[in-house]
Design a protein around this motif. Structure first.
Motif, PDB file in Angstrom:
ATOM      1  N   UNK A   1      31.948  20.045  43.934  1.00  0.00           N
ATOM      2  CA  UNK A   1      30.881  19.078  44.172  1.00  0.00           C
ATOM      3  C   UNK A   1      31.489  17.686  44.307  1.00  0.00           C
ATOM      4  N   UNK A   2      31.169  17.009  45.402  1.00  0.00           N
ATOM      5  CA  UNK A   2      31.556  15.613  45.591  1.00  0.00           C
ATOM      6  C   UNK A   2      30.329  14.751  45.317  1.00  0.00           C
ATOM      7  N   UNK A   3      30.492  13.757  44.443  1.00  0.00           N
ATOM      8  CA  UNK A   3      29.397  12.852  44.091  1.00  0.00           C
ATOM      9  C   UNK A   3      29.782  11.434  44.500  1.00  0.00           C
ATOM     10  N   UNK A   4      28.873  10.749  45.151  1.00  0.00           N
ATOM     11  CA  UNK A   4      29.083   9.344  45.490  1.00  0.00           C
ATOM     12  C   UNK A   4      28.402   8.474  44.447  1.00  0.00           C
ATOM     13  N   UNK A   5      29.180   7.588  43.817  1.00  0.00           N
ATOM     14  CA  UNK A   5      28.621   6.749  42.773  1.00  0.00           C
ATOM     15  C   UNK A   5      28.401   7.527  41.495  1.00  0.00           C
ATOM     16  N   UNK A   6      27.515   7.040  40.668  1.00  0.00           N
ATOM     17  CA  UNK A   6      27.261   7.692  39.384  1.00  0.00           C
ATOM     18  C   UNK A   6      26.450   8.967  39.565  1.00  0.00           C
ATOM     19  N   UNK A   7      26.779  10.007  38.810  1.00  0.00           N
ATOM     20  CA  UNK A   7      25.968  11.234  38.878  1.00  0.00           C
ATOM     21  C   UNK A   7      24.579  11.004  38.300  1.00  0.00           C
ATOM     22  N   UNK A   8      23.587  11.637  38.914  1.00  0.00           N
ATOM     23  CA  UNK A   8      22.216  11.584  38.401  1.00  0.00           C
ATOM     24  C   UNK A   8      21.996  12.832  37.563  1.00  0.00           C
ATOM     25  N   UNK A   9      22.063  12.685  36.249  1.00  0.00           N
ATOM     26  CA  UNK A   9      21.939  13.826  35.356  1.00  0.00           C
ATOM     27  C   UNK A   9      20.465  14.220  35.182  1.00  0.00           C
TER      28      UNK A   9
ATOM     29  N   UNK B   1      33.861   7.736  44.603  1.00  0.00           N
ATOM     30  CA  UNK B   1      33.522   9.150  44.746  1.00  0.00           C
ATOM     31  C   UNK B   1      34.200   9.943  43.628  1.00  0.00           C
ATOM     32  N   UNK B   2      33.561  11.020  43.217  1.00  0.00           N
ATOM     33  CA  UNK B   2      34.105  11.885  42.175  1.00  0.00           C
ATOM     34  C   UNK B   2      34.082  13.327  42.664  1.00  0.00           C
ATOM     35  N   UNK B   3      35.182  14.046  42.402  1.00  0.00           N
ATOM     36  CA  UNK B   3      35.316  15.445  42.805  1.00  0.00           C
ATOM     37  C   UNK B   3      35.247  16.300  41.550  1.00  0.00           C
ATOM     38  N   UNK B   4      34.309  17.230  41.495  1.00  0.00           N
ATOM     39  CA  UNK B   4      34.113  18.058  40.297  1.00  0.00           C
ATOM     40  C   UNK B   4      34.176  19.536  40.654  1.00  0.00           C
ATOM     41  N   UNK B   5      34.537  20.348  39.655  1.00  0.00           N
ATOM     42  CA  UNK B   5      34.654  21.788  39.849  1.00  0.00           C
ATOM     43  C   UNK B   5      33.386  22.541  39.519  1.00  0.00           C
ATOM     44  N   UNK B   6      33.512  23.866  39.393  1.00  0.00           N
ATOM     45  CA  UNK B   6      32.342  24.736  39.337  1.00  0.00           C
ATOM     46  C   UNK B   6      31.623  24.723  37.990  1.00  0.00           C
ATOM     47  N   UNK B   7      32.162  24.046  36.985  1.00  0.00           N
ATOM     48  CA  UNK B   7      31.432  23.955  35.715  1.00  0.00           C
ATOM     49  C   UNK B   7      30.331  22.900  35.755  1.00  0.00           C
ATOM     50  N   UNK B   8      30.266  22.139  36.835  1.00  0.00           N
ATOM     51  CA  UNK B   8      29.175  21.182  37.011  1.00  0.00           C
ATOM     52  C   UNK B   8      27.970  21.913  37.591  1.00  0.00           C
ATOM     53  N   UNK B   9      26.832  21.763  36.949  1.00  0.00           N
ATOM     54  CA  UNK B   9      25.617  22.404  37.423  1.00  0.00           C
ATOM     55  C   UNK B   9      24.869  21.508  38.396  1.00  0.00           C
ATOM     56  N   UNK B  10      24.074  22.138  39.245  1.00  0.00           N
ATOM     57  CA  UNK B  10      23.310  21.423  40.266  1.00  0.00           C
ATOM     58  C   UNK B  10      21.879  21.928  40.239  1.00  0.00           C
ATOM     59  N   UNK B  11      20.920  21.022  40.069  1.00  0.00           N
ATOM     60  CA  UNK B  11      19.507  21.403  40.095  1.00  0.00           C
ATOM     61  C   UNK B  11      18.910  21.044  41.447  1.00  0.00           C
ATOM     62  N   UNK B  12      18.214  22.025  42.024  1.00  0.00           N
ATOM     63  CA  UNK B  12      17.544  21.831  43.308  1.00  0.00           C
ATOM     64  C   UNK B  12      16.045  21.720  43.057  1.00  0.00           C
ATOM     65  N   UNK B  13      15.386  20.705  43.604  1.00  0.00           N
ATOM     66  CA  UNK B  13      13.956  20.507  43.332  1.00  0.00           C
ATOM     67  C   UNK B  13      13.083  21.442  44.145  1.00  0.00           C
ATOM     68  N   UNK B  14      13.347  22.739  44.056  1.00  0.00           N
ATOM     69  CA  UNK B  14      12.595  23.728  44.823  1.00  0.00           C
ATOM     70  C   UNK B  14      12.676  25.055  44.085  1.00  0.00           C
TER      71      UNK B  14
ATOM     72  N   UNK C   1      22.360  14.863  42.573  1.00  0.00           N
ATOM     73  CA  UNK C   1      22.692  14.002  43.712  1.00  0.00           C
ATOM     74  C   UNK C   1      24.067  14.295  44.312  1.00  0.00           C
ATOM     75  N   UNK C   2      24.332  15.529  44.739  1.00  0.00           N
ATOM     76  CA  UNK C   2      25.630  15.797  45.372  1.00  0.00           C
ATOM     77  C   UNK C   2      25.736  15.125  46.736  1.00  0.00           C
ATOM     78  N   UNK C   3      26.954  14.782  47.120  1.00  0.00           N
ATOM     79  CA  UNK C   3      27.232  14.201  48.445  1.00  0.00           C
ATOM     80  C   UNK C   3      27.769  15.273  49.397  1.00  0.00           C
TER      81      UNK C   3
END
Length: 218
Positions: free
Chosen positions: A113-121, A90-103, A131-133
């Motif tokens: 943001x907590x990510x499980x495994x590799x991030x899906x860029x 798991x990886x813990x990231x701060x607010x400079x990580x962007x998140x795209x929502x498919x909507x 792919x946030x967890x």
């Protein structure tokens, strides 16, 4: 306490790169967000160049003002708590990580943001994922309504997401949103009593641990 309104710039959509006026910069320095119409392309050009948090919601660019000191202290604490919960993989990231929502082409910057495994860029980006967890939003008076009532329905479109924590440090309340076996049905759990333990994604932690020894609010 009355929540101040989001500062909205109603100037018409113009072609070319986004530029901020002196008034808008002053509002951001004072901790107030600025909102204006923009295209997705304009947002993607603006986002990596600004020192402010910027999001894209309902065809509008939303730029966050400077965060309060207590907000950032709490974000760091929550990051440490989550790092203790989630181990290898798991990886813990701060607010400079962007998140795209498919909507509706939404782009957001959760506080954590907590990510499980590799991030899906997304595309060629090394900063925007899909792919946030687990997500954490530390609420401020100027953005609480936006975080809870506009961003949460977008976050609920993410099939990888197991929980969203909304942390209100003014009233010492944590709200946890979690999906059920039906991806269209989510539960909301409110924790506001000092003796309670907050439960999310199989973890529990006393509510008092989140808010202990914080700077005093004026």
């Amino acid at each position: 306490n009355v929540e101040p309104p989001m500062i909205t710039e109603e100037r018409p959509l113009i072609a070319g790169p986004i530029t901020l006026t002196d008034q808008q910069l002053a509002q951001l320095e004072a901790g107030m967000p600025v909102e204006m119409p923009a295209t997705e392309a304009q947002f993607l050009d603006f986002w990596p160049t600004t020192r402010y948090r910027a999001e894209y919601h309902n065809n509008r660019l939303i730029i966050m003002g400077l965060a309060a000191f207590i907000h950032e202290v709490l974000v760091m604490r929550l990051g440490q708590l989550l790092a203790n919960f989630y181990g290898k993989g798991f990886f813990i990231a701060g607010s400079n990580v962007g998140l795209k929502v498919p909507f509706k082409k939404g782009y957001y910057n959760p506080d954590i943001t907590v990510v499980q495994g590799n991030p899906a860029f997304i595309g060629e980006s090394t900063a925007i994922i899909s792919n946030p967890h687990v997500l954490v939003e530390v609420l401020s008076r100027s953005t609480a309504h936006y975080d809870l009532y506009e961003k949460l329905p977008r976050y609920q479109k993410l099939l990888s997401l197991r929980a969203v924590l909304f942390v209100d440090y003014f009233d010492k309340i944590i709200t946890v949103a979690q999906p059920t076996t039906d991806p269209k049905v989510w539960t909301l759990s409110l924790y506001d009593e000092p003796g309670e333990s907050v439960s999310f994604d199989g973890h529990t932690l006393p509510l008092t641990e989140f808010f202990a020894n914080l700077p005093e609010l004026e």
